[in-house]
Enzyme design. Structure first.
Site, PDB file in Angstrom:
ATOM      1  N   ASP A  82       0.831  -1.204   0.000  1.00 19.78           N
ATOM      2  CA  ASP A  82       0.000   0.000   0.000  1.00 19.78           C
ATOM      3  C   ASP A  82       0.868   1.257   0.000  1.00 19.78           C
ATOM      4  OD1 ASP A  82       0.911  -0.194   2.603  1.00 19.78           O
ATOM      5  OD2 ASP A  82      -1.072  -0.330   3.532  1.00 19.78           O
ATOM      6  N   SER A  83       2.183   1.059   0.023  1.00 22.80           N
ATOM      7  CA  SER A  83       3.145   2.156  -0.155  1.00 22.80           C
ATOM      8  C   SER A  83       2.998   2.821  -1.509  1.00 22.80           C
ATOM      9  CB  SER A  83       4.570   1.636   0.002  1.00 22.80           C
ATOM     10  OG  SER A  83       4.790   0.516  -0.852  1.00 22.80           O
ATOM     11  N   ASP A  93      -0.783  -6.355   0.221  1.00 23.31           N
ATOM     12  CA  ASP A  93      -1.124  -5.671   1.463  1.00 23.31           C
ATOM     13  C   ASP A  93      -2.639  -5.531   1.579  1.00 23.31           C
ATOM     14  OD1 ASP A  93       1.097  -5.091   3.004  1.00 23.31           O
ATOM     15  OD2 ASP A  93       1.532  -3.215   1.970  1.00 23.31           O
ATOM     16  N   LYS A 123      -0.927  -9.576   3.417  1.00 24.43           N
ATOM     17  CA  LYS A 123      -0.148  -9.097   4.554  1.00 24.43           C
ATOM     18  C   LYS A 123      -1.025  -8.225   5.444  1.00 24.43           C
ATOM     19  CE  LYS A 123       3.331  -6.065   4.146  1.00 24.43           C
ATOM     20  NZ  LYS A 123       2.921  -4.947   5.055  1.00 24.43           N
ATOM     21  N   GLU A 181      -1.038  -5.833   9.070  1.00 23.75           N
ATOM     22  CA  GLU A 181      -0.275  -5.130  10.094  1.00 23.75           C
ATOM     23  C   GLU A 181      -0.915  -5.334  11.466  1.00 23.75           C
ATOM     24  OE1 GLU A 181       0.538  -1.037   9.267  1.00 23.75           O
ATOM     25  OE2 GLU A 181       1.169  -1.425   7.198  1.00 23.75           O
ATOM     26  N   GLU A 214       9.509  -4.090  10.847  1.00 23.28           N
ATOM     27  CA  GLU A 214       9.936  -2.796  10.300  1.00 23.28           C
ATOM     28  C   GLU A 214      10.320  -1.824  11.407  1.00 23.28           C
ATOM     29  OE1 GLU A 214       8.374   0.823   7.368  1.00 23.28           O
ATOM     30  OE2 GLU A 214       7.138  -0.971   7.640  1.00 23.28           O
TER      31      GLU A 214
END
Length: 269
Positions: free
Chosen positions: A50-51, A89, A118, A120, A187
């Site tokens: 999503d970056s 993501d 993925k 978070e 991270e």
């Protein structure tokens, strides 16, 4: 001399797990068919991050990425690299409950060829990960500095600076592993803490801004190739001066157009 690894083979979850303590894994982001095609025979797996909304949409954080965007870009990546192990993501706001998470993960699986998603979060998201993995969704965890938490955390903060935070990160990793994640991204964590996290779980830990003590590394391609030059995180190594090379090439193109040396007779029909 070929730059492609002669021993490259498509990764599977079994191979990824077996790489623990035996092979360093390489992950890189991609958002389209063009670049995923370039990376497909080199990187062990590709992350559709999503970056993308920071790198290419000029946003200040990742929170604006939508499920529809992630599905669109995942399809593009899978088209360019059909044999690659592709991870998508799950964007902000798409896994607040386990029911919502499963519904959206199923959409990703049904509408793309993604190999995994993925998520978070640590202990707080372990029940989400468990619900997904119990329903045949492969999950990569993500703990430490979590971009989707940037507003609630008040910015991007390095983790593991206190004993309490170190202990929480270890708890997070163990909880995510126990919930069924086959791999964990760590991270923005102090390297000595990242090393402890790596040793406390049996699944591979992929670091970003966590030192070289993890089981592998991930970078955003536009950072590592120097295309995004507004800001360079401390943990990024630039392997190409991409922005300047592109500017030089486009400048040469403009000059060739202006002096009529392009197109040449050889470039005419």
């Amino acid at each position: 001399m070929s730059i492609i690894k002669n021993d490259f083979e498509k990764m599977t979850i079994t191979k990824i797990k077996k790489s623990k303590n035996s092979k360093k894994l390489t992950m890189i982001t991609a958002y389209d068919a063009l670049f995923s095609n370039l990376f497909k025979d080199i990187a062990d797996f590709i992350l559709v991050g999503d970056s993308l909304n920071m790198s290419f949409a000029g946003k200040n954080d990742t929170l604006s990425a939508t499920l529809e965007q992630m599905i669109y870009h995942t399809n593009a990546v899978c088209t360019g690299a059909p044999q690659a192990f592709v991870i998508t993501d799950m964007p902000f706001g798409t896994y607040n409950t386990k029911e919502q998470a499963l519904e959206n993960a199923i959409k990703i699986y049904q509408q793309t060829n993604a190999s995994a998603v993925k998520v978070e979060g640590g202990e707080d998201k372990a029940h989400i990960v468990k619900h997904l993995t119990s329903n045949s969704i492969a999950v990569v965890g993500h703990i430490g500095l979590m971009p989707q938490y940037v507003r609630s955390e008040g910015g991007y903060k390095v983790r593991g600076k206190t004993k309490e935070d170190e202990e929480q990160l270890i708890k997070d990793a163990i909880a995510i592993e126990n919930a069924g994640a086959f791999c964990i991204v760590v991270e923005g964590v102090l390297s000595n803490v990242a090393q402890k996290i790596t040793k406390c779980v049996d699944v591979p830990v992929i670091g970003i801004g966590a030192g070289n003590v993890t089981d592998g590394q991930v970078l955003v391609w536009s950072d590592m190739l120097g295309f995004f030059d507004e800001f360079k995180p401390k943990f990024v190594r630039r392997y190409l001066d991409g922005a300047n090379l592109v500017k030089q090439a486009v400048n040469q193109y403009r000059n060739d157009v202006q002096n009529a040396s392009f197109p040449s007779k050889e470039e005419e029909y």
